[in-house]
Design an enzyme around this catalytic site. Structure first.
Site, PDB file in Angstrom:
ATOM      1  N   ASP A  10      33.323   6.439 -19.871  1.00 30.05           N
ATOM      2  CA  ASP A  10      33.093   7.493 -19.738  1.00 30.05           C
ATOM      3  C   ASP A  10      35.299   7.726 -20.347  1.00 30.05           C
ATOM      4  O   ASP A  10      36.156   7.039 -20.904  1.00 30.05           O
ATOM      5  CB  ASP A  10      34.048   7.210 -18.215  1.00 30.05           C
ATOM      6  CG  ASP A  10      34.512   8.683 -17.440  1.00 30.05           C
ATOM      7  OD1 ASP A  10      33.999   9.871 -18.013  1.00 30.05           O
ATOM      8  OD2 ASP A  10      35.308   8.686 -16.496  1.00 30.05           O
ATOM      9  N   LYS A 152      24.426   9.744 -14.275  1.00 30.50           N
ATOM     10  CA  LYS A 152      24.704   9.525 -15.981  1.00 30.50           C
ATOM     11  C   LYS A 152      23.767   8.022 -16.439  1.00 30.50           C
ATOM     12  O   LYS A 152      23.410   7.531 -16.991  1.00 30.50           O
ATOM     13  CB  LYS A 152      26.463   8.644 -16.222  1.00 30.50           C
ATOM     14  CG  LYS A 152      27.185   9.748 -16.951  1.00 30.50           C
ATOM     15  CD  LYS A 152      28.866   9.140 -16.408  1.00 30.50           C
ATOM     16  CE  LYS A 152      30.124   9.453 -16.816  1.00 30.50           C
ATOM     17  NZ  LYS A 152      31.547   9.245 -16.596  1.00 30.50           N
TER      18      LYS A 152
END
Length: 226
Positions: A10, A152
């Site tokens: 991230d 994700k």
């Protein structure tokens, strides 16, 4: 065989400092990583693409919380912006703007979802989103209105397949609720110390170190497993 495993990481809260600026120490780590690096973020596509270019790694990203991925010169879409646009219109009709000003750089290049400032009324936003078959995820930086099944973790297997890598080989580092499905998909996962409770509960390991320090600590664990 590469010494490092494939890495999914991230940006905000993980590669950054607390003020959201990128911790410069992480850049050489990513550049020198001896395996594919996937930047997996809630940001719109141009942001992680630019980060890859500035770091000097191959442009391989999952953006918009899994709404769109870019790998090997191919864009792969997993979400539909039309319903999110309808939510935005109704939210504004209810007397609330999205919170990003007239230019709205947060949503200007967003293709599959909608981001709303966290000081806007979540109850109103959630009710409108539900009517359009969408749901709201609080990433700690914004409220994201997106399609069910768009995450994700849902996008990374498609990226891994195009890279010729088993998704279970990936290590992932993150800090937010939008990393939960990512953590559940990969082989090993690390939540930095500033992560929210959802990410911490889903991670294989929770680090004491926060933000960029947490990412660097995760790298040490990945490279020198206990």
């Amino acid at each position: 065989m590469a010494e490092d495993p494939p890495l999914a990481v991230d940006i905000d809260g993980t590669l950054s400092r607390e003020d959201r600026s990128i911790d410069s120490r992480v850049m050489d780590v990513l550049r020198e990583w001896d395996a594919p690096v996937v930047i997996a973020t809630g940001k719109a596509l141009p942001y992680p693409i630019a980060l890859c270019q500035f770091v000097g790694v191959e442009e391989c990203v999952v953006a918009e919380n899994g709404g769109v991925a870019y790998v090997d010169d191919e864009l792969v879409y997993f979400g539909d912006r039309r319903a999110a646009d309808q939510v935005a219109a109704e939210f504004e009709d209810a007397g609330h703007d999205l919170g990003w000003g007239d230019a709205d750089l947060t949503n200007r290049w967003r293709e599959t979802e909608l981001a709303v400032r966290r000081d806007r009324p979540l109850d109103v936003l959630s009710e409108i989103a539900e009517r359009h078959g969408l749901h709201v995820v609080d990433t700690g930086f914004a409220y994201h209105v997106k399609s069910d099944g768009m995450s994700k973790g849902d996008a990374l297997p498609a990226v891994a397949e195009r890279l010729g890598v088993d998704v279970a080989e990936f290590a992932a580092v993150g800090d937010s609720a939008n990393d939960v499905e990512l953590f559940e998909t990969v082989g090993e996962s690390y939540a930095v110390g500033n992560a929210d409770e959802h990410a911490k509960a889903a991670a294989g390991e929770v680090l004491a170190e926060t933000y960029g320090d947490g990412f660097l600590a995760a790298v040490e664990r990945i490279r020198s497993p206990q």
